[in-house]
Design a protein around this motif. Structure first.
Motif, PDB file in Angstrom:
ATOM      1  N   ALA A   1       0.825  -1.201   0.000  1.00  4.71           N
ATOM      2  CA  ALA A   1       0.000   0.000   0.000  1.00  4.71           C
ATOM      3  C   ALA A   1       0.867   1.262   0.000  1.00  4.71           C
ATOM      4  O   ALA A   1       0.602   2.202  -0.756  1.00  4.71           O
ATOM      5  N   ARG A   2       1.903   1.278   0.828  1.00  2.00           N
ATOM      6  CA  ARG A   2       2.790   2.447   0.857  1.00  2.00           C
ATOM      7  C   ARG A   2       3.517   2.623  -0.473  1.00  2.00           C
ATOM      8  O   ARG A   2       3.743   3.744  -0.919  1.00  2.00           O
ATOM      9  N   GLY A   3       3.862   1.513  -1.113  1.00  2.00           N
ATOM     10  CA  GLY A   3       4.527   1.584  -2.404  1.00  2.00           C
ATOM     11  C   GLY A   3       3.618   2.105  -3.508  1.00  2.00           C
ATOM     12  O   GLY A   3       4.062   2.775  -4.435  1.00  2.00           O
TER      13      GLY A   3
ATOM     14  N   ALA B   1       2.096   6.689  -6.618  1.00  3.85           N
ATOM     15  CA  ALA B   1       1.522   6.658  -7.972  1.00  3.85           C
ATOM     16  C   ALA B   1       0.071   7.129  -7.945  1.00  3.85           C
ATOM     17  O   ALA B   1      -0.380   7.850  -8.845  1.00  3.85           O
ATOM     18  N   TRP B   2      -0.674   6.712  -6.904  1.00  2.00           N
ATOM     19  CA  TRP B   2      -2.062   7.159  -6.774  1.00  2.00           C
ATOM     20  C   TRP B   2      -2.104   8.674  -6.572  1.00  2.00           C
ATOM     21  O   TRP B   2      -2.896   9.366  -7.219  1.00  2.00           O
TER      22      TRP B   2
ATOM     23  N   ALA C   1     -12.723   9.297 -11.070  1.00  2.00           N
ATOM     24  CA  ALA C   1     -13.292   8.314 -11.993  1.00  2.00           C
ATOM     25  C   ALA C   1     -13.218   6.908 -11.394  1.00  2.00           C
ATOM     26  O   ALA C   1     -14.139   6.096 -11.587  1.00  2.00           O
ATOM     27  N   CYS C   2     -12.158   6.608 -10.674  1.00  2.00           N
ATOM     28  CA  CYS C   2     -12.044   5.299 -10.006  1.00  2.00           C
ATOM     29  C   CYS C   2     -13.136   5.141  -8.955  1.00  2.00           C
ATOM     30  O   CYS C   2     -13.744   4.064  -8.838  1.00  2.00           O
ATOM     31  N   ILE C   3     -13.395   6.187  -8.203  1.00  3.41           N
ATOM     32  CA  ILE C   3     -14.419   6.139  -7.166  1.00  3.41           C
ATOM     33  C   ILE C   3     -15.815   6.057  -7.800  1.00  3.41           C
ATOM     34  O   ILE C   3     -16.688   5.331  -7.306  1.00  3.41           O
ATOM     35  N   VAL C   4     -16.020   6.762  -8.895  1.00  3.81           N
ATOM     36  CA  VAL C   4     -17.297   6.689  -9.612  1.00  3.81           C
ATOM     37  C   VAL C   4     -17.533   5.261 -10.109  1.00  3.81           C
ATOM     38  O   VAL C   4     -18.644   4.734 -10.021  1.00  3.81           O
ATOM     39  N   ARG C   5     -16.494   4.617 -10.605  1.00 11.70           N
ATOM     40  CA  ARG C   5     -16.625   3.225 -11.064  1.00 11.70           C
ATOM     41  C   ARG C   5     -16.942   2.298  -9.888  1.00 11.70           C
ATOM     42  O   ARG C   5     -17.784   1.410 -10.001  1.00 11.70           O
TER      43      ARG C   5
END
Length: 111
Positions: free
Chosen positions: A33-35, A39-40, A50-54
């Motif tokens: 998760a830390r790695g 990037a996120w 958009a990820c949350i909407v999906r």
């Protein structure tokens, strides 16, 4: 690895057995998760939204099987399980609506 047994509290029926985490597996997941976090964080806000909407769409698409799983795992009536998932959808909507103003750059003190 140890197994965690999930029982239906209403019928005592075994629903599923899953691998139980231990200190090493939790540490490995934290490392992953830390790695992944940089990037996120580097993704534009629109892409993250958009990820949350999906995710929201998938919740609504799968509300019945999710509600049945929730009911079988905790023993609550199916109507309450559906309401819990719908409540999550409402919270997602709230945060999607507020994220741009909350995540914006704000100057608190200027020279």
């Amino acid at each position: 690895m140890n197994k965690l047994k999930i029982f239906n509290p209403a019928s005592n029926e075994l629903i599923v057995e899953v691998d139980a985490d231990d200190a090493a597996s939790v540490a490995a997941k934290v490392t992953l998760a830390r790695g992944a976090q940089p990037a996120w964080a580097a993704k534009p806000l629109a892409e993250r939204k958009a990820c949350i909407v999906r995710f929201r769409a998938l919740l609504l698409e799968r509300i019945e099987p999710l509600a049945h799983t929730l009911t079988s795992e905790v023993g609550k009536p199916i109507k309450q399980s559906r309401n819990e998932i719908n409540g999550l959808v409402s919270r997602i909507d709230f945060f999607l609506d507020k994220v741009e103003s909350a995540a914006g750059i704000e100057t608190v003190m200027a020279d």
